[in-house]
Design a protein around this motif. Structure first.
Motif, PDB file in Angstrom:
ATOM      1  N   ALA A  24      12.281  43.930 -28.919  1.00 23.82           N
ATOM      2  CA  ALA A  24      11.885  44.660 -27.709  1.00 23.82           C
ATOM      3  C   ALA A  24      12.952  45.671 -27.311  1.00 23.82           C
ATOM      4  O   ALA A  24      12.647  46.826 -26.975  1.00 23.82           O
ATOM      5  CB  ALA A  24      11.632  43.675 -26.570  1.00 23.82           C
ATOM      6  N   LEU A  25      14.214  45.263 -27.362  1.00 28.08           N
ATOM      7  CA  LEU A  25      15.303  46.158 -26.992  1.00 28.08           C
ATOM      8  C   LEU A  25      15.446  47.310 -27.981  1.00 28.08           C
ATOM      9  O   LEU A  25      15.699  48.459 -27.587  1.00 28.08           O
ATOM     10  CB  LEU A  25      16.621  45.374 -26.909  1.00 28.08           C
ATOM     11  N   GLU A  26      15.258  47.030 -29.263  1.00 24.57           N
ATOM     12  CA  GLU A  26      15.325  48.085 -30.275  1.00 24.57           C
ATOM     13  C   GLU A  26      14.226  49.132 -30.049  1.00 24.57           C
ATOM     14  O   GLU A  26      14.425  50.328 -30.272  1.00 24.57           O
ATOM     15  CB  GLU A  26      15.199  47.479 -31.674  1.00 24.57           C
ATOM     16  N   THR A  27      13.060  48.670 -29.595  1.00 26.86           N
ATOM     17  CA  THR A  27      11.960  49.592 -29.315  1.00 26.86           C
ATOM     18  C   THR A  27      12.281  50.453 -28.103  1.00 26.86           C
ATOM     19  O   THR A  27      11.964  51.648 -28.074  1.00 26.86           O
ATOM     20  CB  THR A  27      10.651  48.808 -29.084  1.00 26.86           C
ATOM     21  N   LEU A  28      12.930  49.881 -27.096  1.00 30.56           N
ATOM     22  CA  LEU A  28      13.366  50.656 -25.934  1.00 30.56           C
ATOM     23  C   LEU A  28      14.399  51.708 -26.338  1.00 30.56           C
ATOM     24  O   LEU A  28      14.389  52.833 -25.823  1.00 30.56           O
ATOM     25  CB  LEU A  28      13.953  49.728 -24.865  1.00 30.56           C
ATOM     26  N   VAL A  29      15.287  51.353 -27.264  1.00 29.80           N
ATOM     27  CA  VAL A  29      16.272  52.317 -27.775  1.00 29.80           C
ATOM     28  C   VAL A  29      15.554  53.462 -28.492  1.00 29.80           C
ATOM     29  O   VAL A  29      15.838  54.645 -28.260  1.00 29.80           O
ATOM     30  CB  VAL A  29      17.265  51.635 -28.743  1.00 29.80           C
ATOM     31  N   LYS A  30      14.607  53.110 -29.344  1.00 26.88           N
ATOM     32  CA  LYS A  30      13.863  54.113 -30.115  1.00 26.88           C
ATOM     33  C   LYS A  30      13.133  55.095 -29.209  1.00 26.88           C
ATOM     34  O   LYS A  30      13.037  56.289 -29.504  1.00 26.88           O
ATOM     35  CB  LYS A  30      12.861  53.405 -31.049  1.00 26.88           C
ATOM     36  N   ASP A  31      12.618  54.587 -28.077  1.00 28.54           N
ATOM     37  CA  ASP A  31      11.868  55.434 -27.153  1.00 28.54           C
ATOM     38  C   ASP A  31      12.750  56.115 -26.117  1.00 28.54           C
ATOM     39  O   ASP A  31      12.255  56.748 -25.184  1.00 28.54           O
ATOM     40  CB  ASP A  31      10.782  54.604 -26.451  1.00 28.54           C
ATOM     41  N   GLY A  32      14.066  55.971 -26.273  1.00 34.75           N
ATOM     42  CA  GLY A  32      14.991  56.698 -25.430  1.00 34.75           C
ATOM     43  C   GLY A  32      15.173  56.150 -24.023  1.00 34.75           C
ATOM     44  O   GLY A  32      15.667  56.856 -23.139  1.00 34.75           O
ATOM     45  N   LEU A  33      14.792  54.897 -23.797  1.00 39.20           N
ATOM     46  CA  LEU A  33      14.885  54.323 -22.454  1.00 39.20           C
ATOM     47  C   LEU A  33      16.196  53.580 -22.223  1.00 39.20           C
ATOM     48  O   LEU A  33      16.601  53.382 -21.075  1.00 39.20           O
ATOM     49  CB  LEU A  33      13.703  53.383 -22.200  1.00 39.20           C
ATOM     50  N   ILE A  34      16.854  53.148 -23.296  1.00 35.85           N
ATOM     51  CA  ILE A  34      18.153  52.491 -23.170  1.00 35.85           C
ATOM     52  C   ILE A  34      19.035  52.911 -24.340  1.00 35.85           C
ATOM     53  O   ILE A  34      18.543  53.421 -25.353  1.00 35.85           O
ATOM     54  CB  ILE A  34      18.041  50.941 -23.153  1.00 35.85           C
ATOM     55  N   THR A  35      20.335  52.690 -24.179  1.00 37.68           N
ATOM     56  CA  THR A  35      21.274  52.808 -25.288  1.00 37.68           C
ATOM     57  C   THR A  35      22.000  51.475 -25.426  1.00 37.68           C
ATOM     58  O   THR A  35      22.100  50.709 -24.458  1.00 37.68           O
ATOM     59  CB  THR A  35      22.309  53.920 -25.040  1.00 37.68           C
ATOM     60  N   LYS A  36      22.463  51.180 -26.621  1.00 35.28           N
ATOM     61  CA  LYS A  36      23.184  49.929 -26.874  1.00 35.28           C
ATOM     62  C   LYS A  36      24.650  50.243 -27.131  1.00 35.28           C
ATOM     63  O   LYS A  36      24.970  51.115 -27.935  1.00 35.28           O
ATOM     64  CB  LYS A  36      22.583  49.204 -28.075  1.00 35.28           C
ATOM     65  N   LYS A  37      25.538  49.536 -26.433  1.00 40.40           N
ATOM     66  CA  LYS A  37      26.974  49.705 -26.645  1.00 40.40           C
ATOM     67  C   LYS A  37      27.585  48.365 -27.001  1.00 40.40           C
ATOM     68  O   LYS A  37      27.388  47.375 -26.297  1.00 40.40           O
ATOM     69  CB  LYS A  37      27.636  50.284 -25.394  1.00 40.40           C
ATOM     70  N   GLN A  38      28.307  48.353 -28.137  1.00 34.39           N
ATOM     71  CA  GLN A  38      28.942  47.125 -28.620  1.00 34.39           C
ATOM     72  C   GLN A  38      29.863  46.556 -27.544  1.00 34.39           C
ATOM     73  O   GLN A  38      30.706  47.248 -26.990  1.00 34.39           O
ATOM     74  CB  GLN A  38      29.734  47.430 -29.891  1.00 34.39           C
ATOM     75  N   GLY A  39      29.677  45.288 -27.248  1.00 35.63           N
ATOM     76  CA  GLY A  39      30.530  44.615 -26.287  1.00 35.63           C
ATOM     77  C   GLY A  39      30.168  44.856 -24.837  1.00 35.63           C
ATOM     78  O   GLY A  39      30.764  44.257 -23.939  1.00 35.63           O
ATOM     79  N   LYS A  40      29.162  45.731 -24.595  1.00 40.01           N
ATOM     80  CA  LYS A  40      28.771  46.019 -23.214  1.00 40.01           C
ATOM     81  C   LYS A  40      27.337  45.611 -22.934  1.00 40.01           C
ATOM     82  O   LYS A  40      27.047  44.995 -21.916  1.00 40.01           O
ATOM     83  CB  LYS A  40      28.970  47.505 -22.915  1.00 40.01           C
ATOM     84  N   GLY A  41      26.427  45.956 -23.844  1.00 42.07           N
ATOM     85  CA  GLY A  41      25.033  45.561 -23.671  1.00 42.07           C
ATOM     86  C   GLY A  41      24.077  46.732 -23.696  1.00 42.07           C
ATOM     87  O   GLY A  41      24.379  47.780 -24.269  1.00 42.07           O
ATOM     88  N   SER A  42      22.942  46.552 -23.049  1.00 40.83           N
ATOM     89  CA  SER A  42      21.881  47.561 -23.022  1.00 40.83           C
ATOM     90  C   SER A  42      21.977  48.377 -21.739  1.00 40.83           C
ATOM     91  O   SER A  42      21.826  47.836 -20.639  1.00 40.83           O
ATOM     92  CB  SER A  42      20.507  46.888 -23.106  1.00 40.83           C
ATOM     93  N   ILE A  43      22.218  49.694 -21.886  1.00 37.95           N
ATOM     94  CA  ILE A  43      22.422  50.579 -20.739  1.00 37.95           C
ATOM     95  C   ILE A  43      21.193  51.456 -20.554  1.00 37.95           C
ATOM     96  O   ILE A  43      20.711  52.097 -21.495  1.00 37.95           O
ATOM     97  CB  ILE A  43      23.669  51.455 -20.943  1.00 37.95           C
ATOM     98  N   VAL A  44      20.687  51.507 -19.325  1.00 41.73           N
ATOM     99  CA  VAL A  44      19.464  52.248 -19.015  1.00 41.73           C
ATOM    100  C   VAL A  44      19.742  53.748 -19.035  1.00 41.73           C
ATOM    101  O   VAL A  44      20.756  54.220 -18.506  1.00 41.73           O
ATOM    102  CB  VAL A  44      18.914  51.826 -17.636  1.00 41.73           C
ATOM    103  N   ARG A  45      18.821  54.479 -19.667  1.00 43.90           N
ATOM    104  CA  ARG A  45      18.851  55.939 -19.639  1.00 43.90           C
ATOM    105  C   ARG A  45      17.744  56.417 -18.711  1.00 43.90           C
ATOM    106  O   ARG A  45      16.714  55.769 -18.574  1.00 43.90           O
ATOM    107  CB  ARG A  45      18.604  56.525 -21.036  1.00 43.90           C
ATOM    108  N   LYS A  46      17.958  57.576 -18.091  1.00 36.55           N
ATOM    109  CA  LYS A  46      16.925  58.150 -17.240  1.00 36.55           C
ATOM    110  C   LYS A  46      15.825  58.721 -18.119  1.00 36.55           C
ATOM    111  O   LYS A  46      16.085  59.603 -18.934  1.00 36.55           O
ATOM    112  CB  LYS A  46      17.502  59.251 -16.366  1.00 36.55           C
ATOM    113  N   PRO A  47      14.586  58.226 -18.022  1.00 40.75           N
ATOM    114  CA  PRO A  47      13.516  58.733 -18.884  1.00 40.75           C
ATOM    115  C   PRO A  47      13.125  60.158 -18.532  1.00 40.75           C
ATOM    116  O   PRO A  47      13.182  60.562 -17.373  1.00 40.75           O
ATOM    117  CB  PRO A  47      12.347  57.771 -18.611  1.00 40.75           C
ATOM    118  N   SER A  48      12.729  60.918 -19.553  1.00 42.25           N
ATOM    119  CA  SER A  48      12.254  62.283 -19.336  1.00 42.25           C
ATOM    120  C   SER A  48      10.975  62.253 -18.521  1.00 42.25           C
ATOM    121  O   SER A  48      10.078  61.458 -18.776  1.00 42.25           O
ATOM    122  CB  SER A  48      11.998  62.958 -20.690  1.00 42.25           C
ATOM    123  N   GLN A  49      10.872  63.134 -17.523  1.00 38.47           N
ATOM    124  CA  GLN A  49       9.727  63.105 -16.627  1.00 38.47           C
ATOM    125  C   GLN A  49       8.779  64.291 -16.783  1.00 38.47           C
ATOM    126  O   GLN A  49       7.623  64.197 -16.428  1.00 38.47           O
ATOM    127  CB  GLN A  49      10.216  63.065 -15.168  1.00 38.47           C
TER     128      GLN A  49
END
Length: 235
Positions: free
Chosen positions: A49-74
């Motif tokens: 699920a998280l990998e799919t969110l990354v693929k769709d540009g909704l989050i980024t993954k940072k080693q040691g930090k976790g899943s960070i939310v990106r602002k979706p294009s509107q």
């Protein structure tokens, strides 16, 4: 009821929370362990699920930090990728399907250039009339390539979002696009459909929306009655 994969159920929940602002840009999503516990899912399912969110540009993954939310294009130019409803800033109360989805060939004078795969596959054609406060505002004609969309002609689109159906059931996301706008003199049919006044022009919009699927673009021809509503977008 359709069988939706477990990872997709979690994806939909997290996506909804991001879009609605439960998590804003820069926020950390719950950890994989927390998501596993709350949703009673396995770690591979949560990671999918998280990998799919990354693929769709909704989050980024940072080693040691976790899943960070990106602002979706509107927005794409003037019209929002959320659909034409978002462009007028109100929620549609009604959608009439004038032509249910039907498979056919592309017209010879189609306004956009098609890929070889799109051309060979034919198209799925449908027409809709969209209302705001019981008044017709949009008449739109949609062409979708006849690929990646099993059984779509059997689905009901009455009072439903085309983009939402494509995203939810076929994992097709809008990524960007191009459009052309101009005022035109309406035909007799358009005057009747959109309740236009004598001599009133109609806004004509051609759109090609790119998606996350190769060789799959959404083509729309839209006629807009701007008598009571204005299209807007953020720049």
């Amino acid at each position: 009821m359709e069988n939706i994969p477990q990872y997709r159920k979690l994806y939909e929940i997290l996506r909804k929370h991001i879009i609605k602002g439960v998590y804003t840009e820069g926020d950390l999503l719950p950890s994989e362990n927390e998501l596993c516990a709350v949703h009673e899912m396995t770690r591979p399912t949560v990671r999918h699920a998280l990998e799919t969110l990354v693929k769709d540009g909704l989050i980024t993954k940072k080693q040691g930090k976790g899943s960070i939310v990106r602002k979706p294009s509107q927005n794409i130019g003037i019209l929002s990728i959320a659909g034409t409803a978002s462009a007028v800033g109100v929620r549609y109360l009604k959608t009439d399907i004038l032509q249910k989805p039907v498979i056919q060939t592309w017209s010879d004078n189609f306004p956009f250039e098609l890929s070889e795969l799109e051309q060979e596959s034919g198209c799925i054609y449908m027409e809709r009339l969209r209302y705001v406060d019981d008044e017709p505002v949009f008449y739109d004609v949609n062409h979708l390539p006849n690929i990646y969309l099993p059984r779509i002609t059997q689905r009901s689109f009455e009072n439903k979002s085309l983009f939402e159906i494509l995203r939810k059931y076929y994992q097709i996301e809008i990524m960007g696009g191009e459009q052309k706008l101009k005022a035109v003199k309406p035909t007799v049919q358009l005057r009747q459909l959109l309740h236009l006044k004598p001599g009133q022009p109609v806004l004509y919009i051609e759109r090609k929306l790119h998606t996350n699927k190769a060789d799959f673009n959404i083509y729309s021809t839209i006629y807009f009655n701007s008598d009571k509503h204005a299209i807007y977008g953020n720049f």
